[in-house]
Design a protein around this motif. Structure first.
Motif, PDB file in Angstrom:
ATOM      1  N   ILE A  44       0.848  -1.200   0.000  1.00  0.00           N
ATOM      2  CA  ILE A  44       0.000   0.000   0.000  1.00  0.00           C
ATOM      3  C   ILE A  44       0.878   1.242   0.000  1.00  0.00           C
ATOM      4  O   ILE A  44       0.553   2.269   0.610  1.00  0.00           O
ATOM      5  CB  ILE A  44      -0.946   0.019   1.205  1.00  0.00           C
ATOM      6  CG1 ILE A  44      -0.168  -0.264   2.480  1.00  0.00           C
ATOM      7  CG2 ILE A  44      -2.091  -0.924   1.038  1.00  0.00           C
ATOM      8  CD1 ILE A  44      -0.876   0.179   3.732  1.00  0.00           C
ATOM      9  N   VAL A  90       1.643   3.714  -2.072  1.00  0.00           N
ATOM     10  CA  VAL A  90       1.124   5.025  -2.468  1.00  0.00           C
ATOM     11  C   VAL A  90       0.206   5.587  -1.388  1.00  0.00           C
ATOM     12  O   VAL A  90       0.252   6.778  -1.060  1.00  0.00           O
ATOM     13  CB  VAL A  90       0.395   4.904  -3.818  1.00  0.00           C
ATOM     14  CG1 VAL A  90      -0.247   6.214  -4.189  1.00  0.00           C
ATOM     15  CG2 VAL A  90       1.355   4.489  -4.904  1.00  0.00           C
ATOM     16  N   LEU A  91      -0.615   4.706  -0.799  1.00  0.00           N
ATOM     17  CA  LEU A  91      -1.514   5.151   0.273  1.00  0.00           C
ATOM     18  C   LEU A  91      -0.717   5.636   1.468  1.00  0.00           C
ATOM     19  O   LEU A  91      -1.054   6.643   2.096  1.00  0.00           O
ATOM     20  CB  LEU A  91      -2.425   4.001   0.710  1.00  0.00           C
ATOM     21  CG  LEU A  91      -3.615   3.714  -0.176  1.00  0.00           C
ATOM     22  CD1 LEU A  91      -4.463   2.635   0.460  1.00  0.00           C
ATOM     23  CD2 LEU A  91      -4.437   4.952  -0.379  1.00  0.00           C
ATOM     24  N   PHE A  92       0.368   4.916   1.783  1.00  0.00           N
ATOM     25  CA  PHE A  92       1.225   5.293   2.905  1.00  0.00           C
ATOM     26  C   PHE A  92       1.805   6.684   2.675  1.00  0.00           C
ATOM     27  O   PHE A  92       1.787   7.534   3.566  1.00  0.00           O
ATOM     28  CB  PHE A  92       2.348   4.255   3.052  1.00  0.00           C
ATOM     29  CG  PHE A  92       3.178   4.441   4.287  1.00  0.00           C
ATOM     30  CD1 PHE A  92       2.765   3.919   5.486  1.00  0.00           C
ATOM     31  CD2 PHE A  92       4.383   5.129   4.226  1.00  0.00           C
ATOM     32  CE1 PHE A  92       3.528   4.081   6.628  1.00  0.00           C
ATOM     33  CE2 PHE A  92       5.153   5.299   5.355  1.00  0.00           C
ATOM     34  CZ  PHE A  92       4.723   4.769   6.556  1.00  0.00           C
ATOM     35  N   PHE A  94      -0.606  -0.581  -5.676  1.00  0.00           N
ATOM     36  CA  PHE A  94      -0.174   0.559  -4.868  1.00  0.00           C
ATOM     37  C   PHE A  94       1.312   0.493  -4.549  1.00  0.00           C
ATOM     38  O   PHE A  94       1.866   1.424  -3.994  1.00  0.00           O
ATOM     39  CB  PHE A  94      -0.922   0.591  -3.536  1.00  0.00           C
ATOM     40  CG  PHE A  94      -2.326   1.078  -3.639  1.00  0.00           C
ATOM     41  CD1 PHE A  94      -2.602   2.261  -4.290  1.00  0.00           C
ATOM     42  CD2 PHE A  94      -3.360   0.376  -3.072  1.00  0.00           C
ATOM     43  CE1 PHE A  94      -3.896   2.727  -4.381  1.00  0.00           C
ATOM     44  CE2 PHE A  94      -4.662   0.824  -3.161  1.00  0.00           C
ATOM     45  CZ  PHE A  94      -4.924   2.005  -3.815  1.00  0.00           C
TER      46      PHE A  94
END
Lengths: 318, 121
Positions: free
Chosen positions: A107, A109-111, A167
């Motif tokens: 994840i 990109v979310l991070f 991601f």
């Protein structure tokens, strides 16, 4: 045991890289600005003024680190370290070359987006805790600007995620083997670049610290090492955004002849140079212009980009 | 996943250590000479008056509301974006789905625009 050693080596390596690149950027930026504005720039300390940074560090270490008696003391102290921690932690999920990453989170990109949202707290709390009118105005501006551009930043990355279906930074760079995403995602890149300028509060979008109106904005009351933290936080942020742009749009480590890490570094330096060139050439907009431009132009553009990407993927049959 | 989380925690701990050392060094090296003038808030040389924790323009609040609205939208769109290429054969449905979702949201944006929520006056 070998695995543990490898992890520790990458952790220290990435940290050292960031910690040299970000302060080195302060000197590099001043030299580049001087070049483009036909001035000399720092040229006294060391060869080409390259030791200016060391001199500045010694100076800032021995400066009085003043905490205003009227400030909210705990918040005042914590605020500058939030920005450094938040921006630094994003480097942990970036893949610099195959195998060179602290942790290639699925994840990633979310991070990155979550951590860049955390930086808002630093600026908001720092300005509020200072109990100074300029600082409060600067921080409230920063919150409005950073929250808004956070939305456009996330939306502009949606096309990249749709194209690569992941991601994770490793997968995204791998998906750019044949074609860098800056070509199919040129609209997303433009939106992301402007949002990155606003997120790092760089000239021309440095309204939270506009000198001509707000003295120094949210860090008016900060001095010594705490001021240095805000300052470094900004430069780490610039480095981070350049790294993210390279990884998501400019093919990361892909490139002929040279080793992958060198390619990544070269591209990052080029993007940082672009940030500096923009600082050297563009004037600052008014705050209402900035916000209206964001909500009325960038948001529709980002949504359009997302739909167009979906339609093109569909038309090309997956 | 757990191992990655631990790695990131280690990364952060080492990073924070840099700053602890920097702050401690500055704590030892810095002078401390308070004076009456220095203890006042900086207001460009004018004597500060009133408190600084005062009300701010309501505009900022509206932008905060818009942020909540559209950031939640982003949170819903991200899973769509990851799954889009993996469901071959169903993409057309996925695209129509997200089109309906976006039309509702763009309608909200247009409403806010018409109501003047995006103007700064």
């Amino acid at each position: 045991m070998n695995e543990l050693l490898r992890i520790l080596l990458t952790v220290v390596g990435v940290l050292l890289g960031v910690m040299t690149l970000a302060p080195g950027l302060i000197w590099g930026e001043r030299r580049l600005l001087a070049l483009w504005q036909d001035r000399c720039g720092p040229n006294r300390v060391g060869p080409f003024g390259s030791l200016q940074l060391v001199a500045d560090m010694i100076k800032i270490l021995t400066k009085e680190d003043w905490i205003p008696p009227f400030a909210d003391k705990p918040v005042f102290i914590i605020a500058p370290s939030i920005i450094v921690t938040a921006t630094l932690s994003s480097f942990a999920v970036v893949v610099f070359a195959p195998g060179i990453a602290v942790a290639d989170l699925n994840i990633g990109v979310l991070f990155f987006l979550a951590m860049s949202a955390m930086a808002v707290y630093s600026v908001a709390l720092g300005g509020w805790a200072s109990n100074n009118k300029y600082a409060l105005l600067g921080s409230i501006r920063a919150v409005g600007q950073m929250l808004s551009y956070e939305v456009f930043m996330a939306l502009s990355l949606m096309g990249v995620v749709a194209l690569s279906g992941s991601f994770s930074f490793g997968d995204i760079v791998e998906a750019q083997r044949d074609l860098w995403f800056c070509v199919p995602q040129c609209l997303g890149l433009a939106v992301f670049f402007i949002a990155a300028l606003a997120e790092t509060r760089r000239v021309p979008l440095d309204l939270p610290e506009a000198e001509s109106e707000l003295v120094a904005g949210y860090h008016t009351e900060y001095s010594g090492m705490k001021f240095a933290m805000f300052f470094l936080g900004e430069y780490i942020g610039v480095t981070l955004n350049a790294v993210i742009i390279v990884a998501l749009f400019f093919g990361g480590w892909h490139g002929p002849w040279l080793p992958p890490v060198v390619w990544f570094l070269l591209k990052t330096l080029a993007v940082i140079g672009l940030f500096v060139l923009i600082r050297a050439s563009l004037p600052r907009p008014r705050y209402d212009q900035l916000m209206e431009f964001g909500w009325k132009a960038l948001l529709p553009l980002a949504l359009l980009n997302l739909l167009a990407t979906g339609a093109i993927i569909l038309a090309r049959g997956g | 996943m757990t191992q990655q989380a631990i790695t990131i925690a280690v990364f952060l701990a080492v990073g924070l250590l840099f700053w602890m050392v920097a702050l401690a060094a500055s704590h030892l090296a810095r002078p401390r000479r308070p004076s009456a003038t220095k203890e006042t808030a900086y207001e460009c040389g004018i004597k500060p008056f009133g408190r600084a924790w005062y009300q701010v323009h309501v505009r900022y609040y509206i932008y905060a509301l818009l942020f909540v609205l559209f950031d939640v939208e982003v949170a819903f769109l991200f899973p769509w974006a990851t799954i889009f290429r993996r469901l071959s054969g169903f993409e057309i449905f996925l695209l129509v789905d997200v089109l309906i979702f976006l039309v509702v949201l763009v309608f909200g944006l247009v409403y806010a625009w018409r109501k003047g929520a995006l103007e700064w006056e």
